[in-house]
Design an enzyme around this catalytic site. Structure first.
Site, PDB file in Angstrom:
ATOM      1  N   ASP A  60      75.387   3.309  77.301  1.00 57.02           N
ATOM      2  CA  ASP A  60      76.098   2.974  76.050  1.00 57.02           C
ATOM      3  C   ASP A  60      76.036   1.464  75.861  1.00 57.02           C
ATOM      4  O   ASP A  60      75.771   0.720  76.821  1.00 57.02           O
ATOM      5  CB  ASP A  60      77.564   3.431  76.097  1.00 57.02           C
ATOM      6  CG  ASP A  60      78.157   3.649  74.699  1.00 57.02           C
ATOM      7  OD1 ASP A  60      78.003   2.762  73.829  1.00 57.02           O
ATOM      8  OD2 ASP A  60      78.767   4.699  74.478  1.00 57.02           O
ATOM      9  N   ASP A  87      71.132   0.057  74.731  1.00 61.90           N
ATOM     10  CA  ASP A  87      71.130   0.104  73.265  1.00 61.90           C
ATOM     11  C   ASP A  87      70.024   1.065  72.849  1.00 61.90           C
ATOM     12  O   ASP A  87      68.840   0.792  73.086  1.00 61.90           O
ATOM     13  CB  ASP A  87      70.864  -1.309  72.719  1.00 61.90           C
ATOM     14  CG  ASP A  87      70.852  -1.350  71.209  1.00 61.90           C
ATOM     15  OD1 ASP A  87      70.818  -0.281  70.561  1.00 61.90           O
ATOM     16  OD2 ASP A  87      70.857  -2.474  70.653  1.00 61.90           O
ATOM     17  N   ASN A 114      72.900  11.419  72.340  1.00 62.19           N
ATOM     18  CA  ASN A 114      74.243  11.617  71.780  1.00 62.19           C
ATOM     19  C   ASN A 114      74.754  10.421  70.973  1.00 62.19           C
ATOM     20  O   ASN A 114      75.575  10.584  70.075  1.00 62.19           O
ATOM     21  CB  ASN A 114      75.211  11.921  72.930  1.00 62.19           C
ATOM     22  CG  ASN A 114      76.656  11.850  72.506  1.00 62.19           C
ATOM     23  OD1 ASN A 114      77.153  12.716  71.788  1.00 62.19           O
ATOM     24  ND2 ASN A 114      77.336  10.776  72.908  1.00 62.19           N
ATOM     25  N   ARG A 176      79.046   9.216  52.499  1.00 63.85           N
ATOM     26  CA  ARG A 176      78.430   9.216  53.830  1.00 63.85           C
ATOM     27  C   ARG A 176      76.919   9.442  53.729  1.00 63.85           C
ATOM     28  O   ARG A 176      76.337  10.088  54.612  1.00 63.85           O
ATOM     29  CB  ARG A 176      79.032  10.318  54.702  1.00 63.85           C
ATOM     30  CG  ARG A 176      80.529  10.242  54.887  1.00 63.85           C
ATOM     31  CD  ARG A 176      80.932   9.199  55.903  1.00 63.85           C
ATOM     32  NE  ARG A 176      82.386   9.204  56.069  1.00 63.85           N
ATOM     33  CZ  ARG A 176      83.043   8.364  56.842  1.00 63.85           C
ATOM     34  NH1 ARG A 176      82.389   7.443  57.538  1.00 63.85           N
ATOM     35  NH2 ARG A 176      84.348   8.411  56.928  1.00 63.85           N
ATOM     36  N   TYR A 179      74.756   8.418  56.774  1.00 64.86           N
ATOM     37  CA  TYR A 179      75.002   9.301  57.930  1.00 64.86           C
ATOM     38  C   TYR A 179      74.444  10.707  57.679  1.00 64.86           C
ATOM     39  O   TYR A 179      73.714  11.259  58.516  1.00 64.86           O
ATOM     40  CB  TYR A 179      76.504   9.375  58.194  1.00 64.86           C
ATOM     41  CG  TYR A 179      76.878  10.224  59.389  1.00 64.86           C
ATOM     42  CD1 TYR A 179      76.752   9.725  60.682  1.00 64.86           C
ATOM     43  CD2 TYR A 179      77.357  11.520  59.236  1.00 64.86           C
ATOM     44  CE1 TYR A 179      77.099  10.501  61.791  1.00 64.86           C
ATOM     45  CE2 TYR A 179      77.704  12.302  60.332  1.00 64.86           C
ATOM     46  CZ  TYR A 179      77.581  11.784  61.604  1.00 64.86           C
ATOM     47  OH  TYR A 179      77.914  12.547  62.697  1.00 64.86           O
TER      48      TYR A 179
HETATM   49  N1  LIG Z   1      83.194  13.467  66.177  1.00 63.06           N
HETATM   50  C1  LIG Z   1      82.692  14.278  65.282  1.00 63.06           C
HETATM   51  O1  LIG Z   1      83.426  14.919  64.524  1.00 63.06           O
HETATM   52  C2  LIG Z   1      81.193  14.455  65.160  1.00 63.06           C
HETATM   53  C3  LIG Z   1      80.716  15.436  64.285  1.00 63.06           C
HETATM   54  C4  LIG Z   1      79.359  15.651  64.168  1.00 63.06           C
HETATM   55  C5  LIG Z   1      78.470  14.921  64.917  1.00 63.06           C
HETATM   56  N2  LIG Z   1      78.948  13.964  65.764  1.00 63.06           N
HETATM   57  C6  LIG Z   1      77.949  13.209  66.525  1.00 63.06           C
HETATM   58  O2  LIG Z   1      78.219  13.333  67.905  1.00 63.06           O
HETATM   59  C7  LIG Z   1      77.812  12.145  68.600  1.00 63.06           C
HETATM   60  C8  LIG Z   1      78.981  11.597  69.415  1.00 63.06           C
HETATM   61  O3  LIG Z   1      80.027  11.298  68.509  1.00 63.06           O
HETATM   62  P1  LIG Z   1      81.513  10.916  68.958  1.00 63.06           P
HETATM   63  O4  LIG Z   1      82.416  11.638  68.050  1.00 63.06           O
HETATM   64  O5  LIG Z   1      81.671  11.046  70.417  1.00 63.06           O
HETATM   65  O6  LIG Z   1      81.529   9.386  68.512  1.00 63.06           O
HETATM   66  P2  LIG Z   1      82.124   8.065  69.192  1.00 63.06           P
HETATM   67  O7  LIG Z   1      82.101   7.047  68.115  1.00 63.06           O
HETATM   68  O8  LIG Z   1      83.391   8.348  69.885  1.00 63.06           O
HETATM   69  O9  LIG Z   1      81.008   7.739  70.290  1.00 63.06           O
HETATM   70  C9  LIG Z   1      79.717   7.327  69.921  1.00 63.06           C
HETATM   71  C10 LIG Z   1      79.191   6.431  71.031  1.00 63.06           C
HETATM   72  O10 LIG Z   1      77.865   5.996  70.656  1.00 63.06           O
HETATM   73  C11 LIG Z   1      77.752   4.657  71.066  1.00 63.06           C
HETATM   74  N3  LIG Z   1      76.703   3.934  70.345  1.00 63.06           N
HETATM   75  C12 LIG Z   1      76.695   3.537  69.051  1.00 63.06           C
HETATM   76  N4  LIG Z   1      75.597   2.802  68.800  1.00 63.06           N
HETATM   77  C13 LIG Z   1      74.902   2.736  69.959  1.00 63.06           C
HETATM   78  C14 LIG Z   1      73.696   2.110  70.353  1.00 63.06           C
HETATM   79  N5  LIG Z   1      72.970   1.372  69.488  1.00 63.06           N
HETATM   80  N6  LIG Z   1      73.269   2.262  71.629  1.00 63.06           N
HETATM   81  C15 LIG Z   1      74.008   2.982  72.522  1.00 63.06           C
HETATM   82  N7  LIG Z   1      75.159   3.582  72.220  1.00 63.06           N
HETATM   83  C16 LIG Z   1      75.602   3.454  70.946  1.00 63.06           C
HETATM   84  C17 LIG Z   1      79.121   4.049  70.788  1.00 63.06           C
HETATM   85  O11 LIG Z   1      79.289   2.833  71.516  1.00 63.06           O
HETATM   86  C18 LIG Z   1      80.039   5.165  71.220  1.00 63.06           C
HETATM   87  O12 LIG Z   1      80.431   5.033  72.566  1.00 63.06           O
HETATM   88  C19 LIG Z   1      77.313  11.200  67.515  1.00 63.06           C
HETATM   89  O13 LIG Z   1      75.902  11.307  67.405  1.00 63.06           O
HETATM   90  C20 LIG Z   1      77.967  11.730  66.264  1.00 63.06           C
HETATM   91  O14 LIG Z   1      77.269  11.383  65.078  1.00 63.06           O
HETATM   92  C21 LIG Z   1      80.282  13.704  65.896  1.00 63.06           C
END
Ligand SMILES: NC(=O)c1ccc[n+]([C@@H]2O[C@H](COP(=O)([O-])OP(=O)(O)OC[C@H]3O[C@@H](n4cnc5c(N)ncnc54)[C@H](O)[C@@H]3O)[C@@H](O)[C@H]2O)c1
Length: 274
Positions: A60, A87, A114, A176, A179
Site C-alpha cells: 500500500d 504504489d 485491490n 462518479r 470511478y
Molecule cells: N467499499 C466499497 O463499498 C467498495 C465497493 C465496490 C468496490 N470497492 C473497491 O474495493 C477496493 C478496496 O476498497 P476499500 O473499500 O477497502 O477502500 P479503502 O479506501 O478503505 O482502501 C483502499 C486502499 O487502496 C490504497 N491505495 C490507493 N491508491 C493507491 C496506490 N496508488 N498504490 C497503492 N495503494 C493505493 C489506499 O491507500 C487504501 O489503503 C477498491 O478497489 C474499491 O474501489 C469498494
C-alpha cells in the site's frame, strides 16, 4: 486496520461482520500478494488469508507494514504477512512486491489487485487530473499488477489473479463518472486477461462489491439521508462487511473454483439489479 467490524444485531442495516467458516486446506502454505492492504478490505483480506495459513505480501502507499506487524502479532503460527510500501501506478513497485513474495516465502501463487480510489465530481467539472489519477490507480494499477503476476505465474505453472471491480461498473450513480468507468474497465480487462492467460493455467476473475463497510464509504454511513438512499438500492437492505467480500475471494483462489475464469462475482446484496 480501519475496516469496521461491528456487528450490531439491533440495527439490521449494519454490516454482518461475523466470521465465515469456509476452509480450503489446499491453500495452506500458498502465497498471495494483496495491493491496497494498508486498510479497508485489503487489510481484512490479508488478515483472513493469514488466519487460514496463506502467506501474504501486503502492499500500500501507507499502512501496510503496520498492518503486517499487527496480523503477525495476533496470528502467530498461522500464515505470515510481509508489509511493503507500494504504489500500484508504478510497475517497478509490483515487481518489488513479487520479489518480496519470493524472498520471504519462496513462491507467489495469487495476486489480488485491490487498491482503488473513489473520487467525486459532477461530470462537467471533472478535473483532468482526477480522471488521470483515477485511471492510473484503478485501471493501470490493475494492468501492471496482473502483468507482473502473469509473467511469474506463466513461468511457474499457473496461478490466480483477482481484480476488484464494483457494482459501479454496471449500475452507475451520479458524480462518479471517473470511478464508474474505471470499474467498467476492470470488468472488461478481467475478461481480456482470462482469455489471453487461460492457456498458461492462470485464472483471472473479478469481484464486484456493492456498498461495503470501509473508510471509502464512511461518509454515507455518517449521513442518515445518504444511507437511506443507498440502502434503497440494496435488496438485502444492509451494508456489506469486508469479511463477506473475503468469502468470495477465498473461494475464487481455491481449487473449488478451478474451472472459473473471466467471471465477475457480485457481492452486493443484490444491488446490481436495482
Ligand atoms: N467499499 C466499497 O463499498 C467498495 C465497493 C465496490 C468496490 N470497492 C473497491 O474495493 C477496493 C478496496 O476498497 P476499500 O473499500 O477497502 O477502500 P479503502 O479506501 O478503505 O482502501 C483502499 C486502499 O487502496 C490504497 N491505495 C490507493 N491508491 C493507491 C496506490 N496508488 N498504490 C497503492 N495503494 C493505493 C489506499 O491507500 C487504501 O489503503 C477498491 O478497489 C474499491 O474501489 C469498494
Amino acid at each position: 486496520m480501519t475496516a469496521t467490524t461491528a456487528n450490531d444485531q439491533t440495527n439490521p442495516t449494519r454490516a454482518d461482520a461475523s466470521p465465515i467458516s469456509a476452509s480450503y486446506p489446499e491453500l495452506l502454505g500458498t502465497v498471495a500478494v494483496v495491493t491496497g492492504a494498508g486498510r479497508g478490505m485489503g487489510a481484512v483480506f490479508a488478515t483472513e488469508l493469514a488466519r487460514r495459513g496463506i502467506n501474504v505480501v501486503a502492499g500500500d502507499l501507507a499502512g501496510a507494514p503496520e498492518v503486517a506487524t499487527q496480523i503477525n502479532d495476533e496470528l502467530a503460527g498461522a500464515g505470515r504477512v510481509a508489509g511493503r510500501r507500494a504504489d500500484v501506478t508504478n510497475p517497478a513497485d509490483h515487481d518489488a512486491l513479487l520479489r518480496a513474495g519470493l524472498d520471504e516465502f519462496g513462491r507467489v501463487d495469487f495476486w489480488i489487485n485491490n487498491a482503488g480510489v473513489f473520487p467525486q465530481a459532477e461530470f462537467t467539472d471533472i478535473p483532468p487530473d482526477q480522471l488521470t489519477s483515477t485511471y492510473q490507480v484503478n485501471v493501470n494499477g490493475v494492468v501492471y499488477g496482473a502483468q507482473t503476476a502473469a509473467r511469474h505465474m506463466r513461468a511457474n505453472g499457473g496461478g490466480a489473479i483477482v481484480n476488484m471491480a464494483s457494482v459501479a461498473g454496471v449500475r452507475v450513480r451520479a458524480t462518479r463518472a471517473a470511478y464508474n468507468s474505471s470499474k467498467a474497465a476492470v470488468r472488461h480487462l478481467t475478461a481480456c486477461m482470462a482469455v489471453e492467460l487461460g492457456s498458461d493455467n492462470i485464472r483471472v476473475n473479478a469481484i464486484a462489491p456493492g456498498f461495503v463497510d470501509t473508510e471509502m464509504t464512511r461518509w454515507v454511513r455518517e449521513d442518515p439521508a445518504a444511507l437511506d438512499r443507498a440502502l434503497r438500492t440494496v435488496p438485502l437492505h444492509r451494508v456489506g462487511a469486508p469479511i463477506e467480500v473475503f468469502g468470495a475471494l477465498y473461494f475464487l483462489l481455491s481449487d473449488s473454483a478451478r474451472y472459473i475464469t473471466g467471471a465477475v462475482i457480485p457481492v452486493d446484496g443484490g444491488s446490481q439489479h436495482v
